[in-house]
Design an enzyme around this catalytic site. Structure first.
Site, PDB file in Angstrom:
ATOM      1  N   ASP A   1       0.826  -1.208   0.000  1.00  0.00           N
ATOM      2  CA  ASP A   1       0.000   0.000   0.000  1.00  0.00           C
ATOM      3  C   ASP A   1       0.862   1.261   0.000  1.00  0.00           C
ATOM      4  OD1 ASP A   1      -2.408   1.358  -0.035  1.00  0.00           O
ATOM      5  OD2 ASP A   1      -2.641   1.322   2.149  1.00  0.00           O
TER       6      ASP A   1
ATOM      7  N   GLU B   1       2.015 -13.193  12.432  1.00  0.00           N
ATOM      8  CA  GLU B   1       2.568 -12.015  13.107  1.00  0.00           C
ATOM      9  C   GLU B   1       2.407 -10.811  12.184  1.00  0.00           C
ATOM     10  OE1 GLU B   1       3.497 -12.010  16.181  1.00  0.00           O
ATOM     11  OE2 GLU B   1       3.302 -14.186  16.400  1.00  0.00           O
TER      12      GLU B   1
ATOM     13  N   HIS C   1       2.089   3.265  -9.008  1.00  0.00           N
ATOM     14  CA  HIS C   1       1.862   1.839  -9.311  1.00  0.00           C
ATOM     15  C   HIS C   1       3.011   1.291 -10.159  1.00  0.00           C
ATOM     16  CE1 HIS C   1      -1.970   2.212  -7.471  1.00  0.00           C
ATOM     17  NE2 HIS C   1      -2.560   2.858  -8.451  1.00  0.00           N
TER      18      HIS C   1
ATOM     19  N   ARG D   1     -12.396   2.128  -7.718  1.00  0.00           N
ATOM     20  CA  ARG D   1     -11.538   3.273  -8.047  1.00  0.00           C
ATOM     21  C   ARG D   1     -11.942   3.870  -9.398  1.00  0.00           C
ATOM     22  NH1 ARG D   1      -5.564   2.415  -5.564  1.00  0.00           N
ATOM     23  NH2 ARG D   1      -6.295   1.755  -3.532  1.00  0.00           N
TER      24      ARG D   1
ATOM     25  N   ARG E   1       2.316  -4.762   6.095  1.00  0.00           N
ATOM     26  CA  ARG E   1       1.546  -3.766   5.354  1.00  0.00           C
ATOM     27  C   ARG E   1       2.346  -2.481   5.326  1.00  0.00           C
ATOM     28  NH1 ARG E   1      -4.729  -2.518   4.557  1.00  0.00           N
ATOM     29  NH2 ARG E   1      -4.483  -0.621   3.322  1.00  0.00           N
TER      30      ARG E   1
ATOM     31  N   ARG F   1      -1.108   9.271  -9.713  1.00  0.00           N
ATOM     32  CA  ARG F   1      -1.118   8.055  -8.891  1.00  0.00           C
ATOM     33  C   ARG F   1      -0.511   6.852  -9.624  1.00  0.00           C
ATOM     34  NH1 ARG F   1      -4.257   7.384  -4.628  1.00  0.00           N
ATOM     35  NH2 ARG F   1      -4.530   5.199  -5.210  1.00  0.00           N
TER      36      ARG F   1
ATOM     37  N   GLY G   1      -0.176   5.467  -4.347  1.00  0.00           N
ATOM     38  CA  GLY G   1      -0.790   6.749  -4.717  1.00  0.00           C
ATOM     39  C   GLY G   1      -0.169   7.899  -3.944  1.00  0.00           C
ATOM     40  N   ARG G   2       0.030   7.688  -2.630  1.00  0.00           N
ATOM     41  CA  ARG G   2       0.613   8.754  -1.806  1.00  0.00           C
ATOM     42  C   ARG G   2       2.082   8.983  -2.146  1.00  0.00           C
ATOM     43  NH1 ARG G   2      -1.090   6.129   3.466  1.00  0.00           N
ATOM     44  NH2 ARG G   2      -1.600   4.467   2.006  1.00  0.00           N
ATOM     45  N   TRP G   3       2.779   7.910  -2.511  1.00  0.00           N
ATOM     46  CA  TRP G   3       4.181   8.047  -2.944  1.00  0.00           C
ATOM     47  C   TRP G   3       4.248   8.991  -4.148  1.00  0.00           C
ATOM     48  CZ3 TRP G   3       6.740   7.315  -7.522  1.00  0.00           C
ATOM     49  CH2 TRP G   3       8.142   7.235  -7.466  1.00  0.00           C
TER      50      TRP G   3
ATOM     51  N   LEU H   1      10.844 -20.641  -5.083  1.00  0.00           N
ATOM     52  CA  LEU H   1       9.949 -19.741  -4.342  1.00  0.00           C
ATOM     53  C   LEU H   1       8.585 -19.812  -5.015  1.00  0.00           C
ATOM     54  CD1 LEU H   1       9.477 -17.143  -2.413  1.00  0.00           C
ATOM     55  CD2 LEU H   1      10.087 -15.801  -4.420  1.00  0.00           C
TER      56      LEU H   1
ATOM     57  N   SER I   1      -7.590  -5.648  -4.915  1.00  0.00           N
ATOM     58  CA  SER I   1      -8.615  -6.233  -4.054  1.00  0.00           C
ATOM     59  C   SER I   1      -9.974  -6.233  -4.752  1.00  0.00           C
ATOM     60  CB  SER I   1      -8.708  -5.451  -2.742  1.00  0.00           C
ATOM     61  OG  SER I   1      -9.380  -4.222  -2.929  1.00  0.00           O
TER      62      SER I   1
HETATM   63  C1  IPE Z   1      -5.400  -2.828  -0.165  1.00  0.00           C
HETATM   64  O1  IPE Z   1      -5.065  -1.483  -0.353  1.00  0.00           O
HETATM   65  C2  IPE Z   1      -5.397  -3.555  -1.454  1.00  0.00           C
HETATM   66  C3  IPE Z   1      -4.104  -3.683  -2.124  1.00  0.00           C
HETATM   67  C4  IPE Z   1      -2.942  -3.321  -1.651  1.00  0.00           C
HETATM   68  C5  IPE Z   1      -4.160  -4.306  -3.411  1.00  0.00           C
HETATM   69  P1  IPE Z   1      -6.157  -0.343  -0.445  1.00  0.00           P
HETATM   70  O2  IPE Z   1      -5.434   0.937  -0.556  1.00  0.00           O
HETATM   71  O3  IPE Z   1      -7.138  -0.659  -1.493  1.00  0.00           O
HETATM   72  O4  IPE Z   1      -6.874  -0.469   0.985  1.00  0.00           O
HETATM   73  P2  IPE Z   1      -7.921   0.480   1.706  1.00  0.00           P
HETATM   74  O5  IPE Z   1      -9.101   0.623   0.801  1.00  0.00           O
HETATM   75  O6  IPE Z   1      -7.262   1.791   1.947  1.00  0.00           O
HETATM   76  O7  IPE Z   1      -8.232  -0.211   2.992  1.00  0.00           O
HETATM   77  C1  IPE Z   2      -1.733   0.186  -3.298  1.00  0.00           C
HETATM   78  O1  IPE Z   2      -1.471   1.558  -3.327  1.00  0.00           O
HETATM   79  C2  IPE Z   2      -1.924  -0.379  -4.692  1.00  0.00           C
HETATM   80  C3  IPE Z   2      -3.289  -0.841  -4.973  1.00  0.00           C
HETATM   81  C4  IPE Z   2      -4.283  -0.828  -4.129  1.00  0.00           C
HETATM   82  C5  IPE Z   2      -3.523  -1.330  -6.303  1.00  0.00           C
HETATM   83  P1  IPE Z   2      -2.648   2.609  -3.314  1.00  0.00           P
HETATM   84  O2  IPE Z   2      -3.023   2.909  -4.717  1.00  0.00           O
HETATM   85  O3  IPE Z   2      -3.751   2.163  -2.443  1.00  0.00           O
HETATM   86  O4  IPE Z   2      -1.921   3.863  -2.676  1.00  0.00           O
HETATM   87  P2  IPE Z   2      -2.535   4.884  -1.637  1.00  0.00           P
HETATM   88  O5  IPE Z   2      -3.032   4.100  -0.473  1.00  0.00           O
HETATM   89  O6  IPE Z   2      -3.628   5.626  -2.338  1.00  0.00           O
HETATM   90  O7  IPE Z   2      -1.381   5.761  -1.284  1.00  0.00           O
HETATM   91 MG    MG Z   3      -4.154   2.400  -0.468  1.00  0.00          MG
END
Ligand code: IPE
Ligand code: IPE
Ligand code: MG
Length: 237
Positions: free
Chosen positions: A16, A199, A33, A67, A180, A29, A19-21, A127, A61
Site C-alpha cells: 500500500d 505475526e 503503481h 476506483r 503492510r 497516482r 498513490g501517496r508516494w 519460491l 482487491s
Molecule cells: C489494499 O489497499 C489492497 C491492495 C494493496 C491491493 P487499499 O489501498 O485498497 O486499501 P484500503 O481501501 O485503503 O483499505
Molecule cells: C496500493 O497503493 C496499490 C493498490 C491498491 C492497487 P494505493 O493505490 O492504495 O496507494 P494509496 O493508499 O492511495 O497511497
Molecule cells: Mg491504499
C-alpha cells in the site's frame, strides 16, 4: 541481522501507499503503481536470497474496482505488461507463479496470459510467488464453502480442515509474517482466514520505497516475537 535459522516460511504483503508516494512527488497516482513493480522485484530477490519459500502479495482487491476507471484500466494494463515482461525472469529464477482471486472478471487476454505464466512456471520450486488479484478474504471463504456444498459436504462434515483445503491458497502454509506498507493498520479484506495466527508488521514506508533494508527490518521484528498459538510461555520451552 536476521537469523537464517528462523526465517518465516511464508510472507504476505499488502503493498500500500503507491498513490501517496506519487502525490508526494506531484506525479499522477499511476506513476506510483509503475514504481511499485520494482519494489516487488526487489522483494522477490530478498526472499530468494533468504530462502523464504512463499511470498504472497496483494495486487488488486475485490474492492479496488471502486476506483476511477482510468486507474483500474492502468492497473490491468500494468498487470498484463508485467506478466509479459517478467515471466521469463521468474522462470529463470525457478519461481512458481500463482495468481489467486476471481480472475473471471478480467479481460480474456489477461486471463490467457495468467494461465500461460502459471503453466510455464508450475514445476519451479525455489519460491512460490502468489499474486492476489481481484482477491478478497470474504470471497475466498465463500468460494470454499460453495465448493464444498456443491460436492455434497453436509453441515456435520464441514470441518476446519475441509474448509482450509478449499481456500484459494491451500497449497501454501498460512503466512508467518504479514507486512503492510503505507501506514494503514488494517487487513482490507486480505487473507482473513489464513492470518489467524500470523505475526503482523506495519510500516509507514510507501510501497515503492520498500527495499531490502525494509524487508530485513520486518523479518528481524518477526524474529523477536513469541508465537504461542494459545499456549503459555512456559509451555513453549
Ligand atoms: C489494499 O489497499 C489492497 C491492495 C494493496 C491491493 P487499499 O489501498 O485498497 O486499501 P484500503 O481501501 O485503503 O483499505
Ligand atoms: C496500493 O497503493 C496499490 C493498490 C491498491 C492497487 P494505493 O493505490 O492504495 O496507494 P494509496 O493508499 O492511495 O497511497
Ligand atoms: Mg491504499
Amino acid at each position: 541481522m536476521s537469523d537464517k535459522r528462523v526465517m518465516p516460511r511464508h510472507i504476505a504483503i499488502v503493498m500500500d501507499g503507491n498513490g501517496r508516494w506519487a502525490k508526494k512527488r506531484f506525479l499522477p497516482r499511476i506513476a506510483g503503481h509503475a514504481r511499485g513493480v520494482e519494489a516487488i522485484r526487489r522483494t522477490i530477490e530478498g526472499c530468494l536470497a533468504r530462502g523464504i519459500e512463499y511470498l504472497t502479495v496483494f495486487a488488486f482487491s475485490s474492492e479496488n474496482w471502486n476506483r476511477p476507471s482510468e486507474e483500474v484500466g492502468f492497473l490491468m494494463n500494468l498487470f498484463m505488461a508485467t506478466l509479459e515482461k517478467e515471466t521469463d525472469r521468474l522462470h529463470a529464477n525457478r519461481i512458481r507463479l500463482k495468481v489467486v482471486g476471481d480472475t473471471s472478471r478480467f479481460a480474456p487476454e489477461l486471463q490467457d496470459a495468467i494461465v500461460r505464466a502459471q503453466k510455464k512456471t508450475a514445476d519451479n520450486s525455489a519460491l512460490t510467488l502468489t499474486v492476489c488479484a481481484n482477491y478478497g478474504g470474504q470471497w475466498d471463504i465463500l468460494q470454499a464453502a460453495r465448493h464444498l456444498i456443491r460436492n455434497g459436504i453436509g453441515a456435520e462434515e464441514m470441518t476446519t480442515e475441509r474448509l482450509a483445503s478449499s481456500l484459494a491458497l491451500s497449497y501454501a502454509p498460512d503466512p508467518d509474517l504479514f507486512i503492510r506498507t503505507g501506514g494503514e493498520k488494517r487487513i482490507s479484506n486480505f487473507l482473513l482466514w489464513q492470518l489467524a495466527y500470523t505475526e503482523l508488521y506495519f510500516t509507514d514506508t510507501y510501497w515503492p520505497d520498500f527495499d531490502d533494508s525494509e524487508l530485513e527490518k520486518a523479518i528481524v521484528s518477526f524474529q523477536t516475537r513469541e508465537r504461542r498459538f494459545g499456549k503459555t510461555s512456559e509451555q513453549l520451552v
